[in-house]
Design a protein around this motif. Structure first.
Motif, PDB file in Angstrom:
ATOM      1  N   ILE A   1       0.854  -1.190   0.000  1.00 59.39           N
ATOM      2  CA  ILE A   1       0.000   0.000   0.000  1.00 59.39           C
ATOM      3  C   ILE A   1       0.888   1.236   0.000  1.00 59.39           C
ATOM      4  N   ALA A   2       0.333   2.362  -0.423  1.00 56.39           N
ATOM      5  CA  ALA A   2       1.073   3.628  -0.400  1.00 56.39           C
ATOM      6  C   ALA A   2       0.500   4.514   0.702  1.00 56.39           C
ATOM      7  N   ILE A   3       1.371   4.972   1.579  1.00 57.02           N
ATOM      8  CA  ILE A   3       1.001   5.918   2.628  1.00 57.02           C
ATOM      9  C   ILE A   3       1.935   7.112   2.474  1.00 57.02           C
ATOM     10  N   CYS A   4       1.344   8.289   2.229  1.00 57.83           N
ATOM     11  CA  CYS A   4       2.124   9.519   2.008  1.00 57.83           C
ATOM     12  C   CYS A   4       3.156   9.322   0.896  1.00 57.83           C
ATOM     13  N   GLY A   5       2.776   8.589  -0.123  1.00 52.39           N
ATOM     14  CA  GLY A   5       3.651   8.367  -1.275  1.00 52.39           C
ATOM     15  C   GLY A   5       4.736   7.331  -1.053  1.00 52.39           C
ATOM     16  N   ILE A   6       4.782   6.704   0.102  1.00 54.82           N
ATOM     17  CA  ILE A   6       5.796   5.690   0.403  1.00 54.82           C
ATOM     18  C   ILE A   6       5.139   4.314   0.358  1.00 54.82           C
ATOM     19  N   LYS A   7       5.756   3.422  -0.413  1.00 55.82           N
ATOM     20  CA  LYS A   7       5.210   2.064  -0.520  1.00 55.82           C
ATOM     21  C   LYS A   7       5.547   1.256   0.730  1.00 55.82           C
ATOM     22  N   HIS A   8       4.505   0.644   1.283  1.00 54.28           N
ATOM     23  CA  HIS A   8       4.638  -0.216   2.460  1.00 54.28           C
ATOM     24  C   HIS A   8       4.264  -1.633   2.052  1.00 54.28           C
ATOM     25  N   ARG A   9       5.063  -2.593   2.500  1.00 54.19           N
ATOM     26  CA  ARG A   9       4.788  -4.001   2.203  1.00 54.19           C
ATOM     27  C   ARG A   9       4.226  -4.691   3.442  1.00 54.19           C
ATOM     28  N   LEU A  10       3.378  -5.671   3.188  1.00 55.30           N
ATOM     29  CA  LEU A  10       2.770  -6.438   4.271  1.00 55.30           C
ATOM     30  C   LEU A  10       3.727  -7.537   4.729  1.00 55.30           C
ATOM     31  N   PHE A  11       3.955  -7.590   6.045  1.00 57.71           N
ATOM     32  CA  PHE A  11       4.839  -8.594   6.619  1.00 57.71           C
ATOM     33  C   PHE A  11       4.095  -9.359   7.704  1.00 57.71           C
ATOM     34  N   PHE A  12       4.346 -10.660   7.739  1.00 54.26           N
ATOM     35  CA  PHE A  12       3.755 -11.539   8.755  1.00 54.26           C
ATOM     36  C   PHE A  12       4.863 -12.110   9.628  1.00 54.26           C
ATOM     37  N   THR A  13       4.566 -12.258  10.908  1.00 55.61           N
ATOM     38  CA  THR A  13       5.474 -12.941  11.821  1.00 55.61           C
ATOM     39  C   THR A  13       4.636 -13.829  12.737  1.00 55.61           C
ATOM     40  N   THR A  14       5.300 -14.799  13.309  1.00 57.73           N
ATOM     41  CA  THR A  14       4.667 -15.686  14.285  1.00 57.73           C
ATOM     42  C   THR A  14       5.588 -15.756  15.492  1.00 57.73           C
ATOM     43  N   ARG A  15       4.987 -15.683  16.648  1.00 59.32           N
ATOM     44  CA  ARG A  15       5.766 -15.865  17.866  1.00 59.32           C
ATOM     45  C   ARG A  15       4.976 -16.770  18.797  1.00 59.32           C
ATOM     46  N   SER A  16       5.673 -17.298  19.776  1.00 51.32           N
ATOM     47  CA  SER A  16       5.034 -18.198  20.728  1.00 51.32           C
ATOM     48  C   SER A  16       4.723 -17.428  22.004  1.00 51.32           C
ATOM     49  N   VAL A  17       3.465 -17.501  22.441  1.00 48.82           N
ATOM     50  CA  VAL A  17       3.035 -16.884  23.686  1.00 48.82           C
ATOM     51  C   VAL A  17       2.509 -18.002  24.581  1.00 48.82           C
ATOM     52  N   GLN A  18       3.264 -18.320  25.606  1.00 45.80           N
ATOM     53  CA  GLN A  18       2.923 -19.407  26.527  1.00 45.80           C
ATOM     54  C   GLN A  18       2.651 -20.709  25.774  1.00 45.80           C
TER      55      GLN A  18
END
Length: 168
Positions: free
Chosen positions: A101-118
């Motif tokens: 997506i573009a926010i204020c003319g800057i392209k942003h990419r979607l990133f996914f992460t997974t972490r362990s919570v308990q």
């Protein structure tokens, strides 16, 4: 899988969005006819739905023939097939949400992460961009978190629609 519309079971969230979530997407203006699953009423007189793998567009094409509707009756068609609710899977949503997506003319990419919570997985996602040093920066305050990957994707999809990052 048979579900009562009023009592959605939590296990359903692992397969497809709920009927209420799908209706919410449609109320936001999204055409959900490309869903790979559908909630279909078990009978014409109840609110119990079967979750089925189907192509809604093919079903609509099939019922576009007035002779077929005339054979079963328009009233029957409306009470049964007219009540079908599309159901998005995680794969359906991944195809929909913008990867960039573009926010204020800057392209942003979607990133996914997974972490362990308990000992349980927590899925996270955010739209980021690389600064001049090459370090990833999250320029928006939305970092989505959920213990369900499907619900995480649903949150991103709703955000994308409401913030006009997804053409309808």
């Amino acid at each position: 899988m048979v579900l009562n519309e009023e009592k959605m079971e939590p296990a359903t969230q692992n397969v497809a969005l709920t009927i209420d979530q799908m209706r919410s997407l449609m109320s936001l203006g999204m055409n959900c006819d490309d869903a790979s699953m559908v909630y279909h009423p078990v009978s014409q007189h109840c609110n119990i739905f079967n979750l089925r793998v189907t192509n809604i567009e093919d079903r609509k094409d099939f019922w576009d023939n007035p002779r077929r509707v005339a054979i079963v009756g328009e009233d029957y068609y409306n009470r049964v097939y007219g009540r079908d609710v599309p159901a998005y899977t995680a794969d359906d949503i991944l195809r929909k949400i913008p990867k960039e997506i573009a926010i204020c003319g800057i392209k942003h990419r979607l990133f996914f992460t997974t972490r362990s919570v308990q000992g349980n997985p927590e899925y996270q996602a955010s739209y980021n961009f690389a600064n001049d040093d090459g370090k990833m920066v999250s320029a928006i305050n939305n970092i989505w978190k959920s213990d369900s990957f499907l619900l995480l994707l649903y949150g991103i999809l709703v955000w994308s629609i409401t913030n006009k990052h997804l053409p309808l």
